[in-house]
Design an enzyme around this catalytic site. Structure first.
Site, PDB file in Angstrom:
ATOM      1  N   THR A 232       0.841  -1.199   0.000  1.00 27.35           N
ATOM      2  CA  THR A 232       0.000   0.000   0.000  1.00 27.35           C
ATOM      3  C   THR A 232       0.879   1.252   0.000  1.00 27.35           C
ATOM      4  O   THR A 232       0.622   2.204  -0.743  1.00 27.35           O
ATOM      5  CB  THR A 232      -0.944  -0.006   1.218  1.00 27.35           C
ATOM      6  OG1 THR A 232      -1.793  -1.150   1.132  1.00 27.35           O
ATOM      7  CG2 THR A 232      -1.798   1.258   1.252  1.00 27.35           C
ATOM      8  N   HIS A 235       2.473   1.730  -3.430  1.00 29.13           N
ATOM      9  CA  HIS A 235       1.464   2.285  -4.352  1.00 29.13           C
ATOM     10  C   HIS A 235       1.254   3.786  -4.084  1.00 29.13           C
ATOM     11  O   HIS A 235       1.303   4.603  -5.008  1.00 29.13           O
ATOM     12  CB  HIS A 235       0.167   1.493  -4.146  1.00 29.13           C
ATOM     13  CG  HIS A 235      -1.026   1.992  -4.901  1.00 29.13           C
ATOM     14  ND1 HIS A 235      -1.534   1.353  -6.013  1.00 29.13           N
ATOM     15  CD2 HIS A 235      -1.845   3.065  -4.704  1.00 29.13           C
ATOM     16  CE1 HIS A 235      -2.594   2.006  -6.461  1.00 29.13           C
ATOM     17  NE2 HIS A 235      -2.806   3.060  -5.675  1.00 29.13           N
ATOM     18  N   GLU A 236       1.056   4.153  -2.819  1.00 28.77           N
ATOM     19  CA  GLU A 236       0.745   5.553  -2.505  1.00 28.77           C
ATOM     20  C   GLU A 236       1.942   6.467  -2.765  1.00 28.77           C
ATOM     21  O   GLU A 236       1.773   7.599  -3.228  1.00 28.77           O
ATOM     22  CB  GLU A 236       0.259   5.684  -1.056  1.00 28.77           C
ATOM     23  CG  GLU A 236      -1.012   4.904  -0.725  1.00 28.77           C
ATOM     24  CD  GLU A 236      -2.208   5.257  -1.605  1.00 28.77           C
ATOM     25  OE1 GLU A 236      -2.212   6.339  -2.221  1.00 28.77           O
ATOM     26  OE2 GLU A 236      -3.130   4.429  -1.693  1.00 28.77           O
ATOM     27  N   HIS A 245      -3.095   5.665 -11.553  1.00 29.07           N
ATOM     28  CA  HIS A 245      -3.482   4.250 -11.602  1.00 29.07           C
ATOM     29  C   HIS A 245      -3.278   3.713 -13.016  1.00 29.07           C
ATOM     30  O   HIS A 245      -3.540   4.405 -14.004  1.00 29.07           O
ATOM     31  CB  HIS A 245      -4.950   4.078 -11.181  1.00 29.07           C
ATOM     32  CG  HIS A 245      -5.160   4.325  -9.716  1.00 29.07           C
ATOM     33  ND1 HIS A 245      -6.190   5.099  -9.229  1.00 29.07           N
ATOM     34  CD2 HIS A 245      -4.471   3.885  -8.634  1.00 29.07           C
ATOM     35  CE1 HIS A 245      -6.125   5.129  -7.900  1.00 29.07           C
ATOM     36  NE2 HIS A 245      -5.089   4.389  -7.513  1.00 29.07           N
ATOM     37  N   VAL A 263       1.611   6.819 -19.317  1.00 29.37           N
ATOM     38  CA  VAL A 263       2.870   6.061 -19.343  1.00 29.37           C
ATOM     39  C   VAL A 263       2.867   5.220 -20.620  1.00 29.37           C
ATOM     40  O   VAL A 263       1.887   4.525 -20.906  1.00 29.37           O
ATOM     41  CB  VAL A 263       3.001   5.150 -18.105  1.00 29.37           C
ATOM     42  CG1 VAL A 263       4.218   4.242 -18.223  1.00 29.37           C
ATOM     43  CG2 VAL A 263       3.078   5.988 -16.836  1.00 29.37           C
ATOM     44  N   THR A 266       2.933   0.856 -20.414  1.00 29.69           N
ATOM     45  CA  THR A 266       1.914   0.051 -19.720  1.00 29.69           C
ATOM     46  C   THR A 266       0.770  -0.216 -20.690  1.00 29.69           C
ATOM     47  O   THR A 266       0.291   0.702 -21.344  1.00 29.69           O
ATOM     48  CB  THR A 266       1.375   0.787 -18.469  1.00 29.69           C
ATOM     49  OG1 THR A 266       0.932   2.096 -18.847  1.00 29.69           O
ATOM     50  CG2 THR A 266       2.451   0.901 -17.408  1.00 29.69           C
TER      51      THR A 266
END
Ligand SMILES: [Zn+2]
Length: 369
Positions: A232, A235-236, A245, A263, A266
């Site tokens: 977590t 991610h943050e 995201h 990006v 991805t």
């Protein structure tokens, strides 16, 4: 009697369908799905802080220019961290060892030293990046005094949400340390199953940083499955370094393949992936390899998110060279009397001047959702 039965029926129907209609406290806690409120905070700032919209536009322009230059950073940077533990019950007052486990995990994940990188399917392995970013608990506080990089605050607030109350002493939290010197990480009890949230670069100084619930921080103590591997925070902090995201935050909605995380490497992805999907999970015509659901910026469980891509790493580089540059010359990790170098501050000053109008600004890249 018939009216009473009708009303009773409506109540039962409402209770049965409530989880399907959207968020209700406790729903996500029960299902244990990853929930991050960073985009809710972003949307709120766009509506309530006029300078934020311009700041975000300037940052995206800087990011694009940085990526076009193609001169990516090669040296390793180390970010000073302060962890503010805000606790209501004794178990929320997590141990120093649990905090240190989280710092270790951040270093492993951002340097591609995590052992579970091996689960990345072979077709995606060349995308995985060493971001050359490291983290350490600050050893010098804002006043120049020695610190262990941890503050502890007893609160009367039973649970917090993403309204930033935890970031201010008068509302039961703890004030931020200066954002130009420290990455502020608050650890508290977040209600409703919320795991965490971050503020993107360009927001108000007093609320800059990330917030993580105490059951999803580090990998020991109160860390609870399936969010007990410290991802977590990985991610943050990715959001704090300007990552979106991976699915582009266009789901649920109309054209769920139309959004982007800005990006290049991805795959286009329809929605977030909960749990631990089986490879491949194809969406938005991205077959045969499908979604990059093992990326830290998806919504999978901790055990199943294991990598950043080179494109994401480059975006974080851009943040470090621009809106986050001041922190690179912080004295928060200089504990033997060495004065900080001023180069990063000069870069940061140039950025501030750019944002607030001393320079021409292009706005077409602003992301408003
Ligand atoms: Zn998020």
């Amino acid at each position: 009697m018939k009216t009473s039965l009708f009303i009773l029926g409506m109540i039962i129907f409402s209770l049965m369908t409530m989880p399907l209609l959207g968020y209700s406290p406790g729903t996500y806690a029960q299902e244990k799905k990853r929930i991050c409120a960073t985009m809710e905070v972003h949307d709120k700032l766009l509506k309530t802080v006029p300078a934020y919209k311009d700041s975000r536009a300037a940052i995206e322009n800087l990011t694009r220019d940085y990526l076009l230059r193609g001169a990516l950073r090669t040296e390793i940077v180390k970010i000073p961290v302060v962890v503010h533990v805000v606790y209501n019950t004794p178990d929320q007052n997590i141990s120093d060892d649990q905090i240190k486990s989280q710092i270790r995990i951040l270093n492993e994940d951002y340097r591609k030293l995590n052992a579970d990188i091996s689960i990345v399917p072979s077709v995606f392995q060349t995308l995985a990046a060493d971001s050359k970013i490291e983290f350490a608990l600050a050893c010098r506080g804002p006043e120049g005094k020695p610190t262990d990089g941890i503050t502890r605050t007893k609160t009367d607030v039973a649970s917090f949400t993403y309204d930033d109350a935890v970031k201010f002493t008068p509302s039961g939290g703890m004030d931020a340390w200066p954002m130009d010197k420290y990455l502020n990480m608050w650890v508290c009890n977040l209600g409703g199953g919320l795991l965490g949230y971050a503020q993107f670069p360009g927001g108000p100084a007093g609320t800059d940083g990330v917030v993580i619930t105490y059951t999803a921080f580090g990998d020991i103590g109160t860390a609870s499955p399936p969010f007990n591997k410290g991802r977590t925070a990985t991610h943050e902090v990715g959001h704090w370094l300007n990552l979106f995201h991976i699915w582009g935050d266009d789901c649920p909605g109309g054209d769920q393949c139309g959004g982007s995380d800005d990006v290049g490497d991805t795959p286009n992805q329809e929605c977030s992936n909960p749990g631990c999907p089986t490879f491949p999970h194809v969406s938005c015509d991205n077959g045969p390899n499908g979604d990059l659901f093992m990326d830290y910026m998806d919504y999978t469980d901790d055990a199943c998110m294991v990598m950043f891509t080179k494109g994401q790493s480059a975006r974080m580089d851009a943040a470090i060279s621009g809106p986050r540059s001041a922190i690179m010359s912080s004295d928060g990790l200089k504990c033997n009397g060495a004065p900080p170098c001023g180069q990063g501050s000069i870069t940061a000053l140039a950025f501030v001047l750019t944002v607030y109008g001393i320079g021409k600004m292009r706005k077409k890249s602003i992301r408003t959702k």
